[in-house]
Each structure stands twice: as structure tokens, then as C-alpha cells.
Design an enzyme around this catalytic site. Structure first.
Site, short mmCIF file in Angstrom:
data_model
loop_
_atom_site.label_atom_id
_atom_site.label_comp_id
_atom_site.label_asym_id
_atom_site.label_seq_id
_atom_site.Cartn_x
_atom_site.Cartn_y
_atom_site.Cartn_z
N SER A 1 5.25 8.62 9.34
CA SER A 1 5.39 9.53 10.48
C SER A 1 5.17 8.78 11.80
O SER A 1 4.53 7.72 11.83
CB SER A 1 4.39 10.67 10.34
OG SER A 1 3.08 10.13 10.31
N CYS B 1 13.84 11.19 5.76
CA CYS B 1 13.82 10.86 7.19
C CYS B 1 15.21 10.91 7.77
O CYS B 1 15.38 10.96 8.98
CB CYS B 1 13.23 9.48 7.39
SG CYS B 1 14.25 8.22 6.67
N LYS C 1 0.89 -1.17 0.00
CA LYS C 1 0.00 0.00 0.00
C LYS C 1 0.92 1.22 0.00
O LYS C 1 1.37 1.68 1.05
CB LYS C 1 -0.89 -0.03 1.25
CG LYS C 1 -2.21 0.72 1.16
CD LYS C 1 -2.11 2.17 0.81
CE LYS C 1 -1.68 3.08 1.93
NZ LYS C 1 -1.42 4.49 1.47
P1 NAD Z 1 2.51 9.36 6.73
O1 NAD Z 1 2.66 8.77 8.09
O2 NAD Z 1 1.56 10.49 6.55
O3 NAD Z 1 2.05 8.23 5.69
C1 NAD Z 1 2.71 6.99 5.61
C2 NAD Z 1 1.71 5.95 5.15
O4 NAD Z 1 0.65 5.86 6.10
C3 NAD Z 1 1.06 6.28 3.81
O5 NAD Z 1 0.96 5.10 3.04
C4 NAD Z 1 -0.31 6.83 4.19
O6 NAD Z 1 -1.29 6.56 3.23
C5 NAD Z 1 -0.62 6.09 5.48
N1 NAD Z 1 -1.44 6.89 6.40
C6 NAD Z 1 -1.48 8.25 6.51
N2 NAD Z 1 -2.35 8.61 7.47
C7 NAD Z 1 -2.88 7.49 7.97
C8 NAD Z 1 -3.85 7.21 9.01
N3 NAD Z 1 -4.44 8.19 9.69
N4 NAD Z 1 -4.14 5.92 9.27
C9 NAD Z 1 -3.55 4.94 8.59
N5 NAD Z 1 -2.65 5.13 7.62
C10 NAD Z 1 -2.30 6.38 7.30
O7 NAD Z 1 3.98 9.76 6.23
P2 NAD Z 1 4.37 10.55 4.92
O8 NAD Z 1 3.97 11.97 5.08
O9 NAD Z 1 3.94 9.82 3.70
O10 NAD Z 1 5.97 10.42 4.99
C11 NAD Z 1 6.78 11.29 5.72
C12 NAD Z 1 7.08 10.73 7.09
O11 NAD Z 1 7.70 9.45 6.96
C13 NAD Z 1 8.08 11.57 7.88
O12 NAD Z 1 7.66 11.61 9.21
C14 NAD Z 1 9.38 10.80 7.73
O13 NAD Z 1 10.32 11.02 8.76
C15 NAD Z 1 8.89 9.40 7.75
N6 NAD Z 1 9.86 8.50 7.17
C16 NAD Z 1 10.57 7.71 8.02
C17 NAD Z 1 11.53 6.85 7.51
C18 NAD Z 1 12.32 5.98 8.42
O14 NAD Z 1 13.03 5.15 7.90
N7 NAD Z 1 12.24 6.11 9.72
C19 NAD Z 1 11.76 6.80 6.12
C20 NAD Z 1 11.00 7.62 5.29
C21 NAD Z 1 10.04 8.47 5.83
#
Ligand code: NAD
Length: 510
Positions: A241, A296, A188
Site C-alpha cells: 500500500s 493493484c 519477507k
Molecule cells: P501492505 O502495505 O499492508 O503490506 C505490504 C507489506 O508490508 C507486507 O509484507 C506487510 O507485512 C508489510 N507491512 C504492513 N504494514 C507495515 C508497517 N506498518 N510497517 C512495515 N511494514 C508493513 O499491503 P497489502 O495489504 O499486503 O497489499 C495490498 C496493497 O498492495 C494494495 O494497496 C495494492 O494496491 C498494493 N499493491 C500494489 C502493487 C503494485 O504493483 N503497485 C501490486 C500489488 C499490490
């Protein structure tokens, strides 16, 4: 595969690309009614509409993966290796095409997008060695006539939920080891830049991955919840996140799944007074503003120790006017737009917030953003940031670099260790002893010594500590193989009339 539909909310009358699911080896249009916009961030216009899966559609993908599992896990390791070498060759041959898809929907500059594909490819290459990685242990004659051995077996249907910032590489961290270990997969991806996943699905099919082994469902919380609650999914990998990572971990594990959930970050780069300041300034600019700070592992907070501050801020300030911000497709652009208008506005709001909180705005990215409709923000540098400020505490996830000044190494270390995140950290110094001490005592998962973005190579594993990871195992590398398999130990004896007898006692070694 791609149909053209008229979608509501389009900012122009252009035809929109429709991005559909991929189930059982073919493109599957979503049920009407639920979908989301996909933008070209450099132009600021909608270019596509992606289907959002219902729980029933997720179930279709899971059933396809479940059916494919029995035969995929039985495919020999030499055949799987052959397929992985073909996947490797196809991704390599299509690096440029994948990179263009990433730039078109994410906005990152093409050179950065190619770097993303290259780092993902390294994980695929690691997985080409799967026969070696799955070797078990063997003990001959553990007891008289008895041998004991350990094997690792796939867990079943696995799912991956991925963020917008690495639409090709982060899925590769997951599906490559999962498939190599004999699992089947439901991905997903982020709804903001979903096309790379479908392109990957097509490449995997071309490489000989059987239908149903790799599936893609697009969507939002509805699809994520359907994955987390689905009884046929054994393991879930998540990157995104921190609040959603925590939710995914808690919900997934409460439904009996193995979960690794990687969250957000606030990565510090400590600069000691003895550091090579030019090297540190180059590193800070590259790691702070590369990919518009949407990494990240981006450095978001510089910690200048002692008298390093003035020289460091001066050296960074000097470099900033030279950073070329523009459309990622243009070869001379070094930094592209942010992913959406909403995200750009949120990041920009931190500039005023920082000023209101008492930070010094050295460079204001709003003043240097290119004109036009794109979601651009120029590079911003905030000095005199204090740990109690929101600009310090929040993960801004944009081209905003903060500088905080401390007197001693111990103060710098305390800031890092007290921070709720623990993804990446870097120290810049010429003193090997201090660097070694830092590596010993810092509470962060990935540490760079004069290296600002210490993303581990594919044969180590990637993951943070504290609020940057929920779960026990990091992704890819040896821990990835562990996550996607479970151990079994076999104790065996072959009929030997000479030693066979009835013995009702508890088994003891003989
Ligand atoms: P996000 O958390 O908004 O989304 C990530 C995934 O979760 C997506 O597929 C999204 O559709 C889903 N999602 C979003 N809201 C949701 C909800 N309420 N319930 C269930 N699923 C939900 O993150 P983003 O904005 O796409 O990416 C940026 C974030 O990812 C930053 O915080 C970054 O630090 C983090 N990140 C971390 C790493 C790591 O390795 N630690 C790597 C890349 C990105």
C-alpha cells in the site's frame, strides 16, 4: 518442514499448520512468542500460524545471504542459466500445487491462481536469458592502445517485501532477476499468505540454488524495520500500500539503500461514447471483480463519457447476477472471498458510505454474498460517484466498482491526471486518434487501449507513476536488471613498450 502446534486464537480445535522461516537452505522455527494467524478465507477459519521474525532472526538470514554472495556471484553465467532453466521446469511442473497453496490462503479462485503462477513464470523465463541481459558495451581503441568497456555487477544482498494479493508472482518479480544478476536474497512475504514462499524456497533448492542464496523471513513491521536498517542489505524492493511504500522508501534510502517501492492504486477505465459497450462491460466486470478486486491493477472506477453511461451501467448490471461467488477450490467459482474478515468488513463498509455520500447503489454485494463463515462479499456497483467522495478517493481493494459520469474526454483525462495514484488506466474507444492522444497525455505508468488490465509482459517493466511508485526504476524486465546491478566502466591498456613513456599531464585521448 511443517510442524503442528496449538496456537492461541484458533477458531476451531483443528490442528494448525506452522509456517517457519527458511534460512541458509533449511526450515528454521522462529523464536517462541511472536506469530500470526493464517486463514482459509473461504471457510473463515484459521488453518495456520506463521512465525514472526525478530531483528536477530532477520540478521541470521542476512548473514547467510552475505556469506553465499561471494560464491554465487562467481558462478558462471552458463551455470546460472542452467539453474534458471531448472527453476523454470520445476515451477512449471508444480503450477497446480502452487496455485492450490495460493487459493487456500488468499482465497482467489484456482484458475486465477494458476494465471498468477503463469505470469510469474514469464519473469523466470525472461531471466533464463541473463547472459544476453548482462552484456556490456565495448569500445576498441578509444585512445591509442586503450580499450573501454562497461560491465554490470550484482549489488549484494537484496531484500523483497511483498503484499498479500500476489503471494507467488510478486516475489518472482523480485527474486528471479535479483538471483539471475548474481545477488542473494531475503524475502519477507505477506504474513497473511506466507506458505507459497516456503514452497518456492524448496523448489529453488531442488533446482540447485546454493544454500543461503534465497532466504525467507516472515513477520510484521519488526522484520521490515530490521531489513530497512540492516547495514548489509544493499537494495530493497517493496510492493504494497502507498503509506507503507512511502515509509519503506524513505527509511530504506535514509539507510543508504537502493529502493524501489510500489504502492497502491485507483485505476480508471474511461469509456467513450463510440466504444463497443458489450466489450467494455465484459472488461469492466472482469477487471473490477476478478480476484475479488484485490489486484493493484483492478479497475475500480469507470468514467463514462457523454451518453455512454446509461448503456454501460445497464450492460454491467445485466452481467452481475451471473458472477459465481464461492470457494476458490470449486471449479465453477469465478470470484472467491476476501483475504480476511477485517478486510471484508472494511470493504463492505464502503457500500453504506457511498450511499451516504450520494452515490446510487445499483447492486449491493452484501445481499449476494454466500452464506457460511467465509469472508465473502458479492459484487457491488455504485453509480453517480463524484470525485470528492471517499468511495472515489480511497483504494477500496475489493469487489466494489464505481461509475462516474462526465461530459467530455477532456474531463475524463483531467480526473485521471489529477488523481494522486498513477498505476494503471484504460480507455475504451474505436477512435485510434483519440487513443493515441490519450497515450501521449495521460500521467499513468501502464496504459491499456481496449485492454482493461495492462500488466506489461515480462520483457517490459512494471510500475506506476505518482503515489503508485517511490523510486526511479520499475520492476522486472530491463529496469529490473538495472535495479539489481550497478555499472562499472573499465579503461584498459596492455603493456606495449613502443608506446610507453612517462607523462605527468592530465590523461588525454591520443
Ligand atoms: P501492505 O502495505 O499492508 O503490506 C505490504 C507489506 O508490508 C507486507 O509484507 C506487510 O507485512 C508489510 N507491512 C504492513 N504494514 C507495515 C508497517 N506498518 N510497517 C512495515 N511494514 C508493513 O499491503 P497489502 O495489504 O499486503 O497489499 C495490498 C496493497 O498492495 C494494495 O494497496 C495494492 O494496491 C498494493 N499493491 C500494489 C502493487 C503494485 O504493483 N503497485 C501490486 C500489488 C499490490
Amino acid at each position: 518442514m511443517t510442524e503442528v502446534v496449538e496456537a492461541p486464537g484458533a477458531e476451531s480445535a483443528q490442528e494448525l499448520k506452522r509456517i517457519t522461516h527458511w534460512i541458509n537452505g533449511t526450515s528454521v522455527a522462529g523464536e517462541p512468542g511472536r506469530s500470526g494467524p493464517v486463514y482459509n478465507p473461504a471457510a473463515g477459519i484459521q488453518t495456520g500460524e506463521v512465525d514472526f521474525a525478530s531483528a536477530e532472526e532477520v540478521d541470521r538470514a542476512v548473514q547467510a545471504a552475505k556469506e553465499a554472495f561471494a560464491s554465487w556471484r562467481a558462478v558462471s553465467l552458463s551455470r546460472k542459466t542452467e539453474i534458471f532453466f531448472r527453476i523454470r521446469a520445476l515451477v512449471d511442473a508444480h503450477r497446480e500445487d502452487i496455485a492450490k497453496i495460493l487459493t487456500a490462503e488468499h482465497g482467489k479462485v484456482l484458475s486465477d491462481a494458476k494465471g498468477e503462477v503463469a505470469r510469474g513464470l514469464e519473469v523466470i523465463e525472461f531471466c533464463c536469458g541473463i547472459p544476453e541481459l548482462l552484456k556490456g558495451g565495448f569500445t576498441e581503441q578509444a585512445s591509442t592502445g586503450i580499450d573501454v568497456y562497461s560491465i554490470r555487477q550484482p549489488v549484494g544482498v537484496c531484500a523483497g517485501i511483498t503484499p498479500f494479493n500476489f503471494p507467488a508472482m510478486v516475489p518472482m518479480w523480485m527474486w528471479a532477476p535479483a538471483l539471475a544478476c548474481g545477488n542473494t536474497f531475503v524475502l519477507k512475504p505477506s504474513e497473511k499468505d506466507p506458505s507459497a514462499s516456503i514452497y518456492t524456497a524448496e523448489l529453488l533448492k531442488e533446482a540447485g540454488v546454493p544454500d543461503g542464496v534465497f532466504n525467507v523471513v516472515h513477520g510484521d513491521k519488526v522484520a521490515v524495520d530490521a531489513i530497512l536498517e540492516h547495514p548489509e542489505i544493499a537494495a530493497v524492493s517493496f510492493v504494497g500500500s502507498t503509506p507503507i511504500a512511502r515509509y519503506v522508501y524513505e527509511t530504506g534510502t535514509s539507510h543508504g539503500k537502493r529502493v524501489q517501492a510500489l504502492g497502491g492504486a485507483k485505476n480508471h477505465m474511461i469509456v467513450l461514447p463510440d466504444a463497443d459497450i458489450d466489450m467494455a462491460a465484459d472488461a469492466a466486470v472482469s477487471a473490477g471483480y476478478g480476484s475479488a478486486g484485490e489486484r493493484c491493477m483492478a479497475v475500480s472506477m469507470l468514467v463514462a463519457v457523454g451518453d455512454a453511461g446509461d448503456e454501460l451501467v445497464g450492460a454491467i448490471k445485466e452481467r452481475l447476477p451471473k458472477v459465481k461467488v464461492g470457494d476458490g477450490m470449486q471449479p465453477d467459482s469465478e470470484m472467491g472471498p476476501l483475504v480476511t474478515r477485517e478486510h471484508r468488513d472494511k470493504v463492505a463498509s464502503y457500500i453504506d458510505k457511498g450511499r451516504d455520500e450520494g452515490a446510487t447503489v445499483v447492486t449491493d454485494g452484501r445481499e449476494t454474498a454466500p452464506d457460511g463463515g467465509g469472508f465473502f462479499l458479492g459484487v457491488t456497483l455504485l453509480d453517480d460517484v463524484k470525485p470528492e467522495m471517499d468511495v472515489y478517493k480511497d483504494e477500496i481493494f475489493g469487489p466494489v466498482l464505481g461509475v462516474t459520469r462526465v461530459s467530455t474526454y477532456d474531463e475524463a483525462l483531467r480526473l485521471v491526471n489529477e488523481n494522486p495514484y498513477g498505476n494503471g488506466v484504460a480507455i475504451f474507444t474505436r477512435d485510434g486518434g483519440v487513443a493515441r492522444q490519450f497515450q501521449f497525455e495521460v500521467n499513468v505508468g501502464m496504459v491499456g487501449i481496449n485492454v482493461p488490465i495492462p500488466v506489461p509482459v515480462a520483457y517490459y517493466s512494471f510500475g506506476g507513476w505518482k503515489n503508485s511508485l517511490f523510486g526511479d526504476l520499475h520492476v522486472y524486465g530491463p529496469e529490473g536488471i538495472q535495479f539489481y546491478t550497478r555499472g562499472k566502466v573499465v579503461t584498459s591498456r596492455w603493456p606495449d613498450p613502443a608506446t610507453s613513456k612517462v607523462d605527468l599531464g592530465f590523461p588525454q585521448t591520443r
